[in-house]
Design an enzyme around this catalytic site. Structure first.
Site, short mmCIF file in Angstrom:
data_model
loop_
_atom_site.label_atom_id
_atom_site.label_comp_id
_atom_site.label_asym_id
_atom_site.label_seq_id
_atom_site.Cartn_x
_atom_site.Cartn_y
_atom_site.Cartn_z
N HIS A 53 -23.62 8.93 -24.77
CA HIS A 53 -23.32 9.81 -23.64
C HIS A 53 -24.23 11.03 -23.68
CE1 HIS A 53 -19.86 7.29 -23.18
NE2 HIS A 53 -19.31 7.70 -24.30
N GLU B 16 -16.32 13.36 -27.06
CA GLU B 16 -15.05 12.63 -27.10
C GLU B 16 -14.53 12.51 -28.52
OE1 GLU B 16 -15.45 8.45 -25.92
OE2 GLU B 16 -17.57 8.56 -26.40
N HIS C 181 -22.68 4.76 -30.34
CA HIS C 181 -21.37 4.31 -30.83
C HIS C 181 -20.87 3.07 -30.10
CE1 HIS C 181 -20.42 6.93 -27.37
NE2 HIS C 181 -19.39 6.10 -27.17
N ARG D 134 -25.59 2.47 -21.53
CA ARG D 134 -25.37 1.25 -22.33
C ARG D 134 -26.70 0.82 -22.93
NH1 ARG D 134 -23.35 -1.87 -18.34
NH2 ARG D 134 -21.29 -0.92 -18.45
#
Length: 322
Positions: free
Chosen positions: A105, A122, A180, A200
Site C-alpha cells: 500500500h 494497517e 505483505h 498487487r
C-alpha cells in the site's frame, strides 16, 4: 435530524473474494450467502461502500450523513480538527481460505498524488489460525528495486520475502510500503486508514471463475515499496480490565481489553472509540439502557458518549485516535 447518542452498529458490507471462505458465517455469524466471502467491512466510508446504521432510532442513516450533521459529536473535536468530516479509519474482518495476493500500500503522499486518497497503514489481529498458518511480511534481508524486479521476473519473489508462522492472538503492524500477504487459514480483524488502494505484486498465477488472472500493479508499486527488512509483530500485555496497548501510531491507537466482570469507562469527547469483539459476550450500559454484543460485533461509540460501562467476559479490541 435529531442525534440520539447511543452505541452504533452497522450493516456489514460483505465482499466475495477469490481467496474467501465461510468462517465469517461459522465463526462470526455474518449473513454471508456464498462460500467465497473474504471480507466483512464493519465500519466504512470508502466511496461506494458507506456503512448504514443497523439498529436504534438512527437505523437506515449512513455514517457519512450522521457525520455531516454532527461532526464533533460523532468524530470528536480532535478528530474533526485533523480530518474534517472524513471518517479516517476502516474496520474489517477477513477470512483467508487461501492465500491473499502479495501486495503493498502507498503512503499518504503517494496515495494523495495518484489517487486523492489516504495511504493505508494497517494492523492485523489474528482471531483464529489453522494449524501451520503463516503470513508473508517484508523482506528476509534488506533488498532493493533491482533485486526485487529480478526475482519478480524469474517467478522467485517468495524466496526473498519473510514468512512468519502465526497463532491466535498475534498482532502485526504494517506501515505503508511493507510488502505483505495474509496466508491461508486465517481469520483476521483488520484496522486501517480509510483507503482501498492496493498494489498487487503477485497472485500465485490464480484465475477467477472465468479463467482471468487478476490485474497486477508492478510499475505503480516500485516506488511505494520499503525494501528494508522490517519488524512488524507487536507484543502486548493481557492484564484484566485495563486497556493494554498493542499499537500506537499517528493514525490510530489499538488496545487489548481482557474484559472480566464490569469496567467503568470515562473518556474525553476528543475522539470516537470503536470496539471489535473478537471473543465472548458483553454489554454496554449507557443512560440506563443495556446493549448486548457478542463475537464478531463491531461498535462505534460516538465521541459525545463519554461515560458508560462494559460488563461481561470477552476479548475486545479498543480503537481510537490519540
Amino acid at each position: 435530524m435529531k442525534f440520539d447518542i447511543y452505541p452504533l452498529q452497522f450493516d456489514p458490507i460483505l465482499k466475495d473474494r477469490i481467496w474467501g471462505g465461510e468462517k465469517l458465517k461459522t465463526e462470526l455469524n455474518k449473513p454471508i450467502t456464498s462460500n467465497i466471502t473474504g471480507e466483512s467491512w464493519e465500519i466504512s466510508t470508502v466511496e461506494g461502500d458507506v456503512s448504514v446504521i443497523s439498529k436504534g432510532t438512527l437505523k437506515g442513516i449512513s455514517l457519512n450523513e450522521l457525520i455531516d450533521n454532527f461532526p464533533n459529536e460523532v468524530l470528536g473535536t480532535s478528530v474533526f480538527d485533523q480530518f474534517g468530516k472524513q471518517f479516517p479509519l476502516l474496520f474489517k474482518y477477513l477470512d483467508a481460505k487461501t492465500d491473499l495476493s502479495i501486495q503493498v500500500h502507498p503512503n499518504d503522499e503517494l496515495a494523495k498524488k495518484r489517487h486523492n486518497s489516504f495511504g493505508k497503514t494497517e494492523m492485523w489481529y489474528i482471531m483464529q489460525a489453522d494449524e501451520g498458518s503463516r503470513i508473508i511480511v517484508g523482506f528476509k534481508d534488506n533488498s532493493n528495486a533491482e533485486e526485487y524486479v529480478s526475482h519478480l521476473e524469474n517467478n522467485t519473489l517468495l524466496t526473498i520475502l519473510d514468512e512468519v508462522k502465526v497463532k491466535t492472538g498475534d498482532v502485526f503492524f504494517l506501515e505503508t510500503g511493507t510488502v505483505h500477504a495474509i496466508g491461508a487459514g486465517l481469520l483476521v480483524a483488520e484496522i486501517q486508514q480509510t483507503s482501498d488502494i492496493t498494489y498487487r505484486l503477485y497472485d500465485f498465477d490464480r484465475v477467477d471463475s472465468e479463467g482471468n488472472k487478476r490485474e497486477l500493479h508492478v510499475e505503480l508499486a516500485l516506488d511505494a515499496i520499503n525494501y528494508n527488512k522490517v519488524e512488524t509483530q507487536k507484543g502486548y500485555s493481557k492484564e484484566v480490565n485495563v486497556s493494554n496497548e498493542m499499537v500506537n501510531c499517528p493514525y490510530f491507537t489499538t488496545n487489548y481489553l481482557n474484559l472480566s466482570g464490569e469496567l467503568k469507562v470515562s473518556k474525553s469527547a476528543s475522539s470516537f472509540t470503536v470496539y471489535m469483539c473478537t471473543d465472548g459476550d458483553f454489554q454496554i450500559d449507557y443512560n440506563q439502557v443495556q446493549y448486548q454484543y457478542s463475537k464478531g460485533d463491531t461498535i462505534l461509540i460516538p465521541a459525545a458518549m463519554t461515560d458508560f460501562s462494559l460488563t461481561g467476559n470477552a476479548i475486545v479490541l479498543e480503537i481510537y485516535i490519540s
